[in-house]
Design a protein around this motif. Structure first.
Motif, short mmCIF file in Angstrom:
data_model
loop_
_atom_site.label_atom_id
_atom_site.label_comp_id
_atom_site.label_asym_id
_atom_site.label_seq_id
_atom_site.Cartn_x
_atom_site.Cartn_y
_atom_site.Cartn_z
N GLU A 18 0.86 -1.17 0.00
CA GLU A 18 0.00 0.00 0.00
C GLU A 18 0.90 1.23 0.00
O GLU A 18 1.64 1.47 0.96
CB GLU A 18 -0.91 0.00 1.23
N VAL A 19 0.85 1.98 -1.08
CA VAL A 19 1.71 3.15 -1.22
C VAL A 19 0.87 4.41 -1.05
O VAL A 19 -0.17 4.55 -1.70
CB VAL A 19 2.40 3.15 -2.60
N PRO A 20 1.27 5.33 -0.18
CA PRO A 20 0.47 6.55 0.03
C PRO A 20 0.43 7.41 -1.22
O PRO A 20 1.38 7.45 -2.01
CB PRO A 20 1.20 7.27 1.17
N SER A 21 -0.69 8.08 -1.42
CA SER A 21 -0.82 9.03 -2.53
C SER A 21 -0.86 10.45 -1.97
O SER A 21 -1.27 10.66 -0.82
CB SER A 21 -2.09 8.75 -3.34
N TYR A 22 -0.43 11.39 -2.78
CA TYR A 22 -0.34 12.77 -2.34
C TYR A 22 -0.98 13.69 -3.37
O TYR A 22 -0.92 13.41 -4.58
CB TYR A 22 1.13 13.17 -2.14
N PRO A 23 -1.60 14.78 -2.93
CA PRO A 23 -2.24 15.72 -3.86
C PRO A 23 -1.19 16.50 -4.65
O PRO A 23 -0.02 16.54 -4.27
CB PRO A 23 -3.04 16.65 -2.93
N PRO A 24 -1.61 17.13 -5.74
CA PRO A 24 -0.67 17.94 -6.52
C PRO A 24 -0.19 19.17 -5.76
O PRO A 24 -0.76 19.56 -4.73
CB PRO A 24 -1.50 18.34 -7.76
N VAL A 33 15.34 22.78 -1.00
CA VAL A 33 15.67 21.83 -2.07
C VAL A 33 14.37 21.31 -2.68
O VAL A 33 13.44 20.93 -1.96
CB VAL A 33 16.49 20.64 -1.54
N CYS A 34 14.33 21.29 -4.01
CA CYS A 34 13.24 20.63 -4.73
C CYS A 34 13.79 19.34 -5.32
O CYS A 34 14.78 19.35 -6.06
CB CYS A 34 12.69 21.52 -5.84
N VAL A 35 13.17 18.22 -4.97
CA VAL A 35 13.55 16.91 -5.51
C VAL A 35 12.51 16.51 -6.53
O VAL A 35 11.32 16.41 -6.20
CB VAL A 35 13.66 15.86 -4.40
N ILE A 36 12.92 16.27 -7.76
CA ILE A 36 11.99 15.86 -8.82
C ILE A 36 12.13 14.36 -9.01
O ILE A 36 13.17 13.86 -9.42
CB ILE A 36 12.31 16.60 -10.13
N GLY A 37 11.08 13.63 -8.66
CA GLY A 37 11.09 12.17 -8.75
C GLY A 37 10.88 11.54 -7.39
O GLY A 37 11.65 11.79 -6.46
N ILE A 64 4.24 8.11 -5.82
CA ILE A 64 5.28 7.38 -5.10
C ILE A 64 5.54 6.02 -5.75
O ILE A 64 4.63 5.20 -5.90
CB ILE A 64 4.88 7.17 -3.62
N GLY A 65 6.77 5.79 -6.16
CA GLY A 65 7.16 4.48 -6.69
C GLY A 65 6.51 4.07 -7.98
O GLY A 65 6.57 2.90 -8.35
N ALA A 66 5.89 5.03 -8.69
CA ALA A 66 5.17 4.67 -9.92
C ALA A 66 6.09 4.54 -11.12
O ALA A 66 5.66 4.09 -12.18
CB ALA A 66 4.10 5.72 -10.22
N GLY A 67 7.36 4.88 -10.96
CA GLY A 67 8.31 4.76 -12.06
C GLY A 67 9.03 3.43 -12.01
O GLY A 67 8.41 2.36 -11.91
N GLU A 68 10.35 3.46 -12.03
CA GLU A 68 11.12 2.23 -12.14
C GLU A 68 11.37 1.52 -10.82
O GLU A 68 11.67 0.32 -10.81
CB GLU A 68 12.45 2.51 -12.83
N GLY A 196 9.35 17.01 8.33
CA GLY A 196 8.94 18.31 7.80
C GLY A 196 8.95 18.44 6.31
O GLY A 196 8.64 19.53 5.78
N GLY A 197 9.31 17.40 5.58
CA GLY A 197 9.31 17.48 4.13
C GLY A 197 7.91 17.41 3.54
O GLY A 197 6.97 16.92 4.18
N LYS A 198 7.76 17.90 2.32
CA LYS A 198 6.48 17.91 1.61
C LYS A 198 6.60 17.06 0.34
O LYS A 198 7.61 17.10 -0.36
CB LYS A 198 6.07 19.33 1.23
N ILE A 199 5.53 16.32 0.05
CA ILE A 199 5.50 15.46 -1.13
C ILE A 199 4.24 15.79 -1.93
O ILE A 199 3.15 15.90 -1.37
CB ILE A 199 5.51 13.97 -0.74
N TYR A 200 4.41 15.94 -3.24
CA TYR A 200 3.28 16.27 -4.12
C TYR A 200 3.26 15.30 -5.30
O TYR A 200 4.26 15.15 -6.02
CB TYR A 200 3.40 17.71 -4.62
N GLY A 201 2.13 14.64 -5.51
CA GLY A 201 1.96 13.75 -6.64
C GLY A 201 1.25 14.45 -7.78
O GLY A 201 0.78 15.58 -7.64
N GLY A 202 1.15 13.79 -8.91
CA GLY A 202 0.44 14.36 -10.05
C GLY A 202 0.96 15.72 -10.47
O GLY A 202 0.20 16.56 -10.96
#
Length: 530
Positions: A18-24, A33-37, A64-68, A196-202
């Protein structure tokens, strides 16, 4: 199961986590720092930086984890380049640095799993490289001696015990590891938030621009202003040429087959054959009476096999010949591997940008290890600390080693542009069966057309938005794959894998499947509108 993926197949990891999903991204924001991926490279980097107190924003076009990362076999074992070749190309001192980085990467995954209480099935195992009788024993002796000089506590054995076939001579690498990559990512994501980090999907990144003081990442939901940017997208999208002449994309295939619990020893195994195979065990549910024997291999250049399903059959046939205990096939999936020209990954500052843009790419067949090494190295560089591996993995290094293969690779890429002078895969869309895709020529341009199960047509330009190669159909993943630099797109033209920065142009077809009439002006621009 992960909400989004970059292909049609489903790995054992996708099926059992079960992988968490995050809003855009909600709009414009600022971050250190902005991390892309949001794969292993990106989330490990974000975790290490957030743990040091930096404000971090992670974005991913899918999730999350939708790539390779969700398509790997998730083993942590020695370089598939072998120490003997690393020592030959880079010298004994650098081989020792490679061995050190590999050992510390495994230690880090184990440490994070323990400290953050991530139940990701992390397990220390012995790894074995073997050569079938009469096939390369002298190379294994050389590998044993090179690995020993690199500081790896290896052992040369007459064979691997506990298997149903005679492996012939083998090198044992103790204290390697395996884990469940998506369970690990889920735990990393939660840990990043706790720090304290932020994660954004889509959230699809289109452009990175700026200077040494600040970079701006432009996305479809707003801009992120950051002091540093990490491109952890498997292959970078912001550089159109330089990094993509240093590496090539390959598809790799995996079959997961049921095997009775205890019938196969819990080891990591890979061979010296051509084609080669690599093997590990996964226990998806301890309550069941079987494991999943995970076997990978049968690689080919991305976009060079329109119907690769036969590769699954080849892996299954090899597995049944060598592991007669296996039962039914439970999983079939494929993934993308970026092969660097000289065998080592590209980790560090992006050569095409200011000092505050970083890359983690060129994973070869050791993606989980290289991603972790890259996260450690990039974190040190952002923090202003020295790192002993910096020069070894520097993305700006010249491909001095493997120049013949490098030149051959580039020649093959250039030859692919000649496909614009050839016909389509079929003469008309009426020839395309349901569930299949094909490229159709329309005057000076080519159109990539997919027919869905209901008969509906999905048409896009066949011109890759990276450097203009013609895409090919991939029936196993139902995607359009570029044979030049490994970009991949879904049936609607959306980017699944870079370096393409933008989707394929959509094309409206008439009900009979005919392309729309084109204006005389459009016709005169066919060279640019293909």
């Amino acid at each position: 199961m992960s909400a989004t993926t970059n292909g049609a197949s489903v790995s054992v990891w996708m099926d059992t986590a079960e992988v968490p999903s995050y809003p855009p991204l909600p709009g414009d924001i600022d971050a250190d720092v902005c991390v892309i991926g949001a794969g292993l490279a990106g989330l490990t980097t974000a975790y290490l930086l957030a743990r040091e107190g930096r404000s971090v924003a992670v974005i991913d076009a899918l999730g999350i984890g939708a790539g390779e990362t969700g398509r790997t076999t998730a083993h942590l074992f020695p370089p598939d380049e072998w120490y003997v070749f690393i020592e030959d190309k880079f010298g004994a001192a650098n081989a020792r640095l490679v061995a050190d980085s590999y050992a510390r990467a495994i230690d880090l995954v184990e440490s994070i799993s323990s400290q953050e209480n991530i139940d990701c099935e992390f397990e220390r195992l012995d790894g074995y490289l073997y050569a079938l009788p009469g096939n390369g024993f002298k190379d294994l002796e050389k590998e044993y001696h090179s690995a020993t000089r690199a500081g790896v506590p290896v052992e040369l054995l007459p064979g691997v015990s506990g298997l149903a076939f005679d492996t012939g001579p083998a090198v044992r690498y103790p204290n390697q590891a395996q884990f469940h990559p998506l369970k690990y990512l889920a735990g990393l994501a939660r840990a990043i938030e706790r720090h304290g980090g932020k994660i954004y999907g889509g959230t699809h990144a289109h452009r990175v621009r700026g200077d040494r003081q600040q970079q701006t990442v432009s996305t479809d939901h707003g801009d992120i202003r950051a002091r540093a940017v990490v491109l952890a997208t498997h292959t970078p999208f912001n550089d159109r040429v330089v990094m993509h002449t240093k590496q090539a994309g390959y598809r790799t295939y995996v079959v997961g087959m049921r095997v009775p619990r205890g019938a196969v020893p819990r080891i990591l195994l890979w061979d010296t054959g051509d084609p080669y195979y690599y093997v590990r065990l996964e226990t998806p549910d301890p309550a069941l009476d079987h494991d999943i024997l995970v076997v990978g291999g049968a690689d080919h250049k991305t976009g060079h096999d329109d119907h690769p399903e036969h590769r699954y059959d080849e892996i299954e046939r090899w597995t049944r010949e060598h592991f007669p205990q296996v039962e039914a096939v439970a999983y079939r999936w494929s993934g993308e591997v970026m092969e660097p020209s000289d065998g080592l990954p590209y980790l560090g500052r992006n050569p095409m940008d200011d000092d505050n843009v970083y890359l983690i790419t060129g994973d070869s067949g050791n993606g989980m290890t290289h991603c972790t090494i890259g996260a450690m190295l990039v974190t040190d560089l952002i923090a202003g600390r020295d790192n002993p591996w910096k020069d070894l993995y520097d993305p700006s290094r010249k491909p001095v080693h493997g120049m013949a293969d490098f030149a051959s690779e580039q020649a093959k890429v250039m030859a692919r542009y000649g496909e614009w002078l050839t016909g389509g895969d079929v003469d008309s869309v009426q020839e395309i069966a349901a569930g299949e895709g094909a490229v159709v020529r329309d005057g000076l341009r080519k159109i990539a057309v997919y027919r869905d199960a209901q008969g509906g047509l999905h048409a896009v330009s066949a011109k890759c938005t990276h450097l203009g190669c013609a895409v090919h159909w991939n029936s196993a993943e139902r995607s359009w794959d570029c044979p030049c630099h490994a970009s991949r797109f879904d049936i609607e033209g959306n980017v699944l894998h870079g370096p393409a920065p933008e989707p394929l142009e959509k094309i409206d077809l008439a009900p009979d499947g005919a392309p729309p009439p084109r204006s005389p002006r459009a016709g005169t621009r066919g060279r640019n509108a293909r």
